[in-house]
Design a protein around this motif. Structure first.
Motif: not given
Length: 433
Positions: A50, A52, A55, A195, A197, A395-398
């Protein structure tokens, strides 16, 4: 299955070409045919693809860790060589994560140094490489499992816990201890399907504190740390006991740490012998009595011996600290569980410790049960729950933001202060605290 790299392909062709000329390879054709096929990626490892995780690895400089390990594995021509590679790369990953967290060497990217997630995702890349590696010699399922175990232990700091030899010798001779010895444990991130992240401040704490020294009123205290997986089976297999048993008799203090409730820190007074069934990082659920050796002598409850009064009273940081005495039990003669704010009643059956019924409670239960079974009832030890680490509003994506980093740094600093308070507190019998 990881894609076959050109280097692997060329090596395979060369070996096939040379075999008719120079005879059999290290494993015979029959052995190769009988060797089990590489295992598929686990649920945890499958999440690696995925965006995240990729990254996080890229922005920390850990994105080449798994590939480098895989290339080294391809050069191994025996089990012994593979084992050496596993331990070397696993230990290197742990050291690199610790050094990054403690500000040594290049950051490797713009991700905050205190971040625990690069270690987690890089380790999964390595375990996937090892799980799918096609060894050029007969490698049974059991042998591969042993290599995976060595990789897990070495990359979690579990087999590199080292305290000053002089302090241990002084203790054995009954002299002044000099440097106190403190062991702190943390956890991997979890609830990643909710989540992906997520970071775990207990794992970040372990990286920040490993090998460090805190000054107490009566001398320095050396902290060693390790991180544990969020997997029911690893705990049933005894990973906690195997890691802690060699060290508990020589410690001055230990505390297991995990992420708990929003906005507060809890010193958990009671730990229960019950698994509540919440899915782990492999999406496996277990609802049962905590499985330990010698279950006939297994208590329903264990208690902290941390100096909780001193910890709660001290000004350790921005989060309020509580002495949490609440448990969930089935009282004697009853069939339904009830919440007891003041702790368990005599003869009751555990359904949740102060730390709940998940692996936070279980590591606390196992560590304190081991303490008691080793006859170390005076050794201060127990569990600390940190606040939940949250992203900034909106912040829901970073993968990170300033509030997220600031909160994690605050938690790490406060756990360090709690360890210092606990290490310097006057220690007496548990009833005195």
């Amino acid at each position: 299955m990881s894609p076959i790299r050109p280097r692997q392909y060329a090596l395979g062709v060369a070996l096939l070409t040379l075999t008719p000329l120079f005879g059999a390879l290290p494993a015979s054709a029959a052995e190769q045919a009988a060797a089990p096929a590489p295992a598929p990626a686990t649920v945890e490892e499958q999440r690696l693809e995925r965006a995240v995780p990729q990254e996080i690895l890229r922005r920390s400089g850990f994105d080449a860790v798994a590939e480098d390990f895989g290339e080294t594995l391809c050069e191994a021509r025996s089990y012994a060589a593979a084992e050496r590679a596993v331990v070397r790369h696993g230990s290197r990953l742990w050291r690199r994560a610790v050094e990054r967290a403690q500000g040594r060497g290049p950051a490797g990217g713009d991700l905050s140094r205190d971040d625990d997630r690069p270690l987690y995702w890089a380790r999964l890349g390595m375990t996937r490489e090892l799980r799918q590696w096609q060894a050029p010699f007969g490698l049974s399922d059991a042998a591969r499992a042993r290599l995976l175990d060595r990789l897990e232990r070495s990359s979690r700091g579990q087999d590199t816990i080292r305290f000053p030899a002089a302090a241990a010798a002084a203790t054995a001779a009954g002299k002044d201890k000099g440097v106190k010895r403190v062991l702190v444990t943390g956890f991997d991130p979890f609830t990643l399907d909710r989540d992906i992240r997520i970071s775990n401040p207990s794992g970040a704490t372990a990286l920040a504190l490993d090998g460090t020294v805190v000054r107490t009123a009566d001398g320095p205290a050396r902290i060693e740390t390790a991180v544990f997986p969020v997997r029911w089976q690893d705990f049933a297999d005894g990973t906690v006991e195997r890691t802690l048993r060699p060290h508990l008799p020589h410690l001055d203090l230990f505390t297991t740490v995990s992420q708990g409730r929003v906005g507060r820190i809890d010193v958990e007074r009671f730990n229960g012998a019950w698994r509540g069934g919440f899915p782990d990082n492999e999406n496996v659920s277990r609802k049962e009595t905590v499985p330990v050796g010698d279950p006939a002598s297994q208590p329903q409850w264990t208690t902290t011996t941390l100096p909780y009064k001193e910890i709660v009273a001290a000004g350790t940081g921005c989060f309020p600290v509580y002495d949490n005495t609440s448990v969930t039990e089935i009282p004697v003669g009853a069939t339904a569980p009830v919440v007891r704010p003041g702790g368990p009643t005599t003869g009751s059956t555990a359904r949740a410790g102060g730390g709940g019924d998940y692996l936070s409670n279980e590591i606390a239960y196992r560590a304190t049960l081991l303490r008691d079974r080793l006859g170390l009832s005076e050794l201060p030890g127990g569990h600390v729950h940190t606040p939940v680490l949250q992203f900034g509003a909106g912040n829901t994506t970073e993968v990170t933001d300033p509030e997220f980093v600031r909160s994690r740094l605050d938690i790490v600093a406060q756990v360090r202060a709690i360890v210092r308070v606990a290490a310097e507190a006057r220690q007496g019998p548990p009833a005195d605290r």
